[in-house]
Write an enzyme that holds these catalytic residues in place. Structure first.
Site, short mmCIF file in Angstrom:
data_model
loop_
_atom_site.label_atom_id
_atom_site.label_comp_id
_atom_site.label_asym_id
_atom_site.label_seq_id
_atom_site.Cartn_x
_atom_site.Cartn_y
_atom_site.Cartn_z
N LYS A 5 -12.27 32.39 75.93
CA LYS A 5 -13.41 32.96 76.67
C LYS A 5 -12.93 34.00 77.68
O LYS A 5 -13.56 35.06 77.85
CB LYS A 5 -14.19 31.84 77.38
CG LYS A 5 -14.95 30.95 76.41
CD LYS A 5 -15.50 29.70 77.08
CE LYS A 5 -16.10 28.75 76.04
NZ LYS A 5 -16.55 27.47 76.63
N GLN A 46 -16.44 24.19 82.16
CA GLN A 46 -16.01 23.77 80.83
C GLN A 46 -16.14 22.25 80.67
O GLN A 46 -15.70 21.48 81.52
CB GLN A 46 -14.54 24.19 80.62
CG GLN A 46 -13.99 23.87 79.25
CD GLN A 46 -14.69 24.65 78.13
OE1 GLN A 46 -14.97 25.84 78.27
NE2 GLN A 46 -14.96 23.97 77.03
N ASP A 74 -24.46 29.28 80.39
CA ASP A 74 -24.47 28.29 79.31
C ASP A 74 -25.89 27.84 78.99
O ASP A 74 -26.12 27.19 77.97
CB ASP A 74 -23.65 27.05 79.71
CG ASP A 74 -22.26 27.06 79.09
OD1 ASP A 74 -22.07 27.74 78.06
OD2 ASP A 74 -21.37 26.38 79.64
#
Ligand code: NAD
Length: 309
Positions: free
Chosen positions: A54, A98, A124
């Site tokens: 990422k 994460q 997200d």
């Protein structure tokens, strides 16, 4: 029949080419690039790889990607304090924490953290406000994996409206938002899960079948209507040679690579499904790269929305 392979890697490359000049234009207009903060707590080998990918993708499109690490011993209060700092940061447009979080943070840590992230920086799409907006059909920031799947279906010209879609898996990050996005595009949607009886028969009704279970090879030919589009979200690591040989015959390049590495990444869909499906996403190289591309899209979207306020 052999299914058309839906190349997520290639589409992710094209999306990156589309995003890069838009990022440069943002930076020119606002005197700074979009900023993405990725929070990594503790040590998890798979998370290290995902985060590295990422960060690299962010750098490649011209973002300011920052890694914020906390040790395994960090408390939930430490993590919430970091999120609060990032919420207030002028240079960060997106915040990604994460998963999975270390077990020591407690069973409700993930929801406590998602409750704390500023919705406008929630790239997200996991915060309650953004989930609620998705349910109400006025989405802003949408979870990256299902968003990438919609992008793939759209660009591959696979019709959704009026079709039957079946999703195996009801997680917050894939199954549920996938169902909502397909429903908003006028599919007739069924969500299956570990308690669904006659799973194969239910799935065989589908024109679009999305497998998101984390069960290697769960989806066999018996699950697939001839000509259906099959989207394989699963990411499963096989380390047992006997199991690997159930996937690929001796002499297959994937098996040769297994012999070199001692492991291989497979999906939830057995490769034999290609004999029945009309189109199929591979693993690796299908949904995974699109998830990262959509993270870039969401970050740019968040940056633009913040700059406009
Ligand atoms: P999860 O564990 O949260 O949910 C799994 C779901 O599958 C559950 O709803 C469960 O009911 C269902 N399920 C499990 N076994 C089943 C069975 N035998 N029959 C029917 N349903 C069953 O998983 P998740 O976070 O949604 O992830 C699913 C998979 O997708 C994992 O392999 C994960 O690594 C992968 N994933 C990939 C990406 C990507 O970018 N490619 C992103 C997210 C998740």
């Amino acid at each position: 029949m052999s299914a058309r392979i839906l190349d997520g890697q290639a589409l992710a490359g094209r999306l990156r080419e589309e995003i890069t000049p838009q990022v440069a234009e943002f930076a020119r207009r606002h005197g700074r690039p979009p900023g993405l903060a990725i929070v990594l707590v503790g040590q998890n080998a798979a998370s290290e790889i995902y985060v590295r990918n990422k960060l690299k993708a962010g750098r490649d499109v011209g973002f300011r990607p920052d890694l914020e690490r906390l040790p395994e011993t960090a408390s939930l209060a430490d993590l919430l304090a970091l999120v609060a700092r990032l919420n207030g940061s002028a240079v960060h447009d997106g915040i990604l924490v994460q998963s999975p979080l270390p077990k020591g943070l407690g069973g409700d840590a993930a929801s406590r953290v998602f409750d704390a992230i500023a919705p406008e920086k929630d790239v997200d799409g996991f915060t309650p406000g953004n989930v609620g907006r998705l349910v109400q059909g006025r989405p802003t920031l949408v979870p990256c994996t299902p968003l990438g799947i919609i992008e793939l279906l759209t660009r591959e010209g696979i019709p959704v409206a009026g079709r039957r879609a079946c999703i195996i898996g009801r997680s917050e990050i894939v199954g549920k938002p996938m169902a909502l996005l397909l429903l908003q595009r006028d599919a007739t949607v069924t969500i299956c899960h570990s308690k669904t009886p006659d799973l194969a028969a239910v799935c065989r009704e589908a024109d679009i079948l999305v497998a998101a279970t984390g069960r290697a090879g769960l989806v066999t030919k018996a699950f697939v209507k001839p000509g259906a589009t099959v989207v394989d979200v699963g990411m499963n690591t096989i380390t047992d040679l006997a199991v690997a040989m159930q996937w690929f015959p001796e002499g297959h390049p994937r098996l040769a690579r297994f012999h070199e590495r001692g492991s291989m990444l497979v999906g939830d869909v057995h490769p034999d499904v290609a004999d029945v499906a009309g189109a199929l996403t591979p693993v690796p190289g299908g949904v995974g790269p699109l998830t990262i591309a959509m993270l870039m899209m969401n970050t740019l979207r968040a940056a633009r929305a913040r700059a406009a306020t």
